[in-house]
Structure formats: C-alpha cells, structure tokens
Write a protein that holds these residues in place. Sequence first.
Motif, mmCIF file in Angstrom:
data_model
loop_
_atom_site.group_PDB
_atom_site.id
_atom_site.type_symbol
_atom_site.label_atom_id
_atom_site.label_comp_id
_atom_site.label_asym_id
_atom_site.label_seq_id
_atom_site.Cartn_x
_atom_site.Cartn_y
_atom_site.Cartn_z
ATOM 1 N N ARG A 37 0.841 -1.206 0.000
ATOM 2 C CA ARG A 37 0.000 0.000 0.000
ATOM 3 C C ARG A 37 0.879 1.260 0.000
ATOM 4 O O ARG A 37 0.653 2.195 -0.752
ATOM 5 C CB ARG A 37 -0.917 0.007 1.222
ATOM 6 N N ILE A 38 1.913 1.216 0.864
ATOM 7 C CA ILE A 38 2.826 2.366 0.965
ATOM 8 C C ILE A 38 3.510 2.606 -0.380
ATOM 9 O O ILE A 38 3.614 3.748 -0.848
ATOM 10 C CB ILE A 38 3.852 2.162 2.094
ATOM 11 N N GLN A 39 3.924 1.492 -1.036
ATOM 12 C CA GLN A 39 4.601 1.626 -2.338
ATOM 13 C C GLN A 39 3.670 2.284 -3.365
ATOM 14 O O GLN A 39 4.073 3.189 -4.102
ATOM 15 C CB GLN A 39 5.052 0.250 -2.834
ATOM 16 N N ASN A 40 2.409 1.811 -3.370
ATOM 17 C CA ASN A 40 1.426 2.396 -4.298
ATOM 18 C C ASN A 40 1.243 3.885 -4.036
ATOM 19 O O ASN A 40 1.260 4.703 -4.971
ATOM 20 C CB ASN A 40 0.068 1.686 -4.177
ATOM 21 N N GLU A 41 1.069 4.187 -2.728
ATOM 22 C CA GLU A 41 0.874 5.599 -2.352
ATOM 23 C C GLU A 41 2.084 6.428 -2.761
ATOM 24 O O GLU A 41 1.947 7.542 -3.259
ATOM 25 C CB GLU A 41 0.627 5.715 -0.843
ATOM 26 N N THR A 42 3.279 5.846 -2.538
ATOM 27 C CA THR A 42 4.522 6.550 -2.895
ATOM 28 C C THR A 42 4.554 6.825 -4.395
ATOM 29 O O THR A 42 4.872 7.937 -4.823
ATOM 30 C CB THR A 42 5.744 5.719 -2.476
ATOM 31 N N ARG A 43 4.198 5.794 -5.190
ATOM 32 C CA ARG A 43 4.180 5.970 -6.665
ATOM 33 C C ARG A 43 3.261 7.127 -7.049
ATOM 34 O O ARG A 43 3.652 8.019 -7.809
ATOM 35 C CB ARG A 43 3.715 4.681 -7.346
ATOM 36 N N THR A 44 2.037 7.088 -6.479
ATOM 37 C CA THR A 44 1.053 8.161 -6.758
ATOM 38 C C THR A 44 1.647 9.514 -6.372
ATOM 39 O O THR A 44 1.580 10.479 -7.146
ATOM 40 C CB THR A 44 -0.232 7.932 -5.938
ATOM 41 N N ALA A 45 2.255 9.552 -5.175
ATOM 42 C CA ALA A 45 2.822 10.804 -4.665
ATOM 43 C C ALA A 45 3.913 11.320 -5.590
ATOM 44 O O ALA A 45 4.001 12.522 -5.852
ATOM 45 C CB ALA A 45 3.365 10.593 -3.270
ATOM 46 N N ILE A 46 4.744 10.380 -6.113
ATOM 47 C CA ILE A 46 5.856 10.771 -6.998
ATOM 48 C C ILE A 46 5.287 11.404 -8.265
ATOM 49 O O ILE A 46 5.749 12.460 -8.709
ATOM 50 C CB ILE A 46 6.776 9.565 -7.320
ATOM 51 N N VAL A 47 4.236 10.766 -8.814
ATOM 52 C CA VAL A 47 3.602 11.302 -10.041
ATOM 53 C C VAL A 47 3.093 12.719 -9.766
ATOM 54 O O VAL A 47 3.377 13.660 -10.509
ATOM 55 C CB VAL A 47 2.437 10.379 -10.515
ATOM 56 N N LYS A 49 4.048 14.723 -7.431
ATOM 57 C CA LYS A 49 5.179 15.618 -7.151
ATOM 58 C C LYS A 49 5.790 16.108 -8.461
ATOM 59 O O LYS A 49 6.073 17.296 -8.619
ATOM 60 C CB LYS A 49 6.225 14.891 -6.304
ATOM 61 N N ASP A 50 5.956 15.174 -9.427
ATOM 62 C CA ASP A 50 6.515 15.554 -10.732
ATOM 63 C C ASP A 50 5.651 16.626 -11.382
ATOM 64 O O ASP A 50 6.157 17.622 -11.913
ATOM 65 C CB ASP A 50 6.614 14.323 -11.653
ATOM 66 N N HIS A 51 4.326 16.409 -11.284
ATOM 67 C CA HIS A 51 3.377 17.377 -11.853
ATOM 68 C C HIS A 51 3.548 18.735 -11.178
ATOM 69 O O HIS A 51 3.674 19.771 -11.843
ATOM 70 C CB HIS A 51 1.944 16.863 -11.664
ATOM 71 N N LYS A 52 3.583 18.698 -9.832
ATOM 72 C CA LYS A 52 3.733 19.935 -9.075
ATOM 73 C C LYS A 52 5.055 20.617 -9.389
ATOM 74 O O LYS A 52 5.146 21.841 -9.457
ATOM 75 C CB LYS A 52 3.646 19.648 -7.573
ATOM 76 N N LEU A 53 6.107 19.796 -9.557
ATOM 77 C CA LEU A 53 7.434 20.325 -9.836
ATOM 78 C C LEU A 53 7.422 21.134 -11.129
ATOM 79 O O LEU A 53 7.957 22.248 -11.189
ATOM 80 C CB LEU A 53 8.436 19.164 -9.922
ATOM 81 N N SER A 54 6.781 20.577 -12.162
ATOM 82 C CA SER A 54 6.725 21.301 -13.447
ATOM 83 C C SER A 54 5.926 22.604 -13.275
ATOM 84 O O SER A 54 6.309 23.643 -13.819
ATOM 85 C CB SER A 54 6.121 20.435 -14.552
ATOM 86 N N GLU A 55 4.846 22.538 -12.463
ATOM 87 C CA GLU A 55 4.066 23.751 -12.157
ATOM 88 C C GLU A 55 4.985 24.782 -11.501
ATOM 89 O O GLU A 55 5.002 25.951 -11.897
ATOM 90 C CB GLU A 55 2.930 23.417 -11.180
ATOM 91 N N MET A 56 5.753 24.290 -10.495
ATOM 92 C CA MET A 56 6.656 25.157 -9.745
ATOM 93 C C MET A 56 7.675 25.809 -10.683
ATOM 94 O O MET A 56 7.971 26.994 -10.560
ATOM 95 C CB MET A 56 7.398 24.368 -8.670
#
Length: 191
Positions: A37-47, A49-56
């Motif tokens: 579950r943690i791995q799945n959540e981490t994957r989602t979070a990474i995606v 984060k990448d989106h937010k990073l490009s926004e940033m």
Amino acid sequence: GNMTKEIQALNISLNEQINLAIGQNEMHKNLTKMLERIQNETRTAIVEKDHKLSEMEKIVSQSKEMNDTSAQLINYLKVRQQNESAELTKRVKELEDSIQSQQWTIKDLEYKRQQAEDSTKMLERIQMTAIVEKDHKLSEMEKKVSQQISIQNEKSKCNGELNRLKEKCTVWQLTKDYMYASVNYIVAVFM
C-alpha cells in the motif's frame, strides 16, 4: 512415567512454537500488504510531485522580478528584526534590573516584617498590662459618658424651649411691625 511427562512438555512447547510461527506469518502477511500500500501511495505521490514540480518551474520562471522585491523585503525584515532584537535585549536588561530591584525590595520588606513582628510581640505584652488599667478607666469613662448623655439631653430640651421662644419672639416682632405700620398709615391719612 517421566518419559510421558517429558513428551507432553515437548508437545506443549512445540504447539507454542507452531502458534508463534503462525502469528509471525500472519504479521508478515499484514506487513507485506502495508508495504504494498505504501509503495502504491509513494508511486502516486511521486507522479503528483513531478506534476507539481513542473508547475513550480513555470512559477519560478515567471517570478524573476518578484525575486528582487523579495530580496528587498528580506533586507527590510532583517534590519527590522535586528532593531527589534536590540529593543528586546534592552527590555530584557530593564526587566532584569527591575527583578533585581524587586528582590532588594523583598529583602527590605522581609526585614521590616520581622521588625513589625517583634514590635507586635512587644505591643502585645504592653497591651496585656494596659487591658487591666483600661478596664478600670473604662468604668470611669462609662460613668462620665452617662453624665455627658444626661447633660446632652438637658441641653436638647433647653434648645427646644429656646427655639419655641425665638419663634414666639418672631411672631411678636411681626405683630409689632404690623401695628407700627398701621399707626403710621393712620397718622399719614389723618394728618
């Protein structure tokens, strides 16, 4: 007989170990599920984060001139903070002085309180002596007060009488004035 007991003991021990192993296995399964579950959540979070990073990155590229303003603001805030810090240091010093002064005052008060206690004790001793004398004087005073009260009552009576007489005098004075006025009027008319 002893062998049987030992075998039973061994059996119990084995059962316990088996139960423990089952429990550990269950726990391991739960941990594995949690990990997934943690791995799945981490994957989602990474995606995300990448989106937010490009926004940033977009925002950062837009905010070049804002950086200058920001730098000015930071300088202003630093200066202000230094001033406030100096002011605070001064205040702390003042407070410390005040506390020191208060401590002296407290010591002084303690000393005075001790003196007051000593004086009180001395006074109590004097009072004990005085009470005896006071009782004697008090009975004397009570006599005088009762005399004083009867004199006062007499005086009040006299004052009342005097006021009544004054009122009569006033009435007589008015009557006399009226008579004079009448006589003068008659004289004026007939002369």
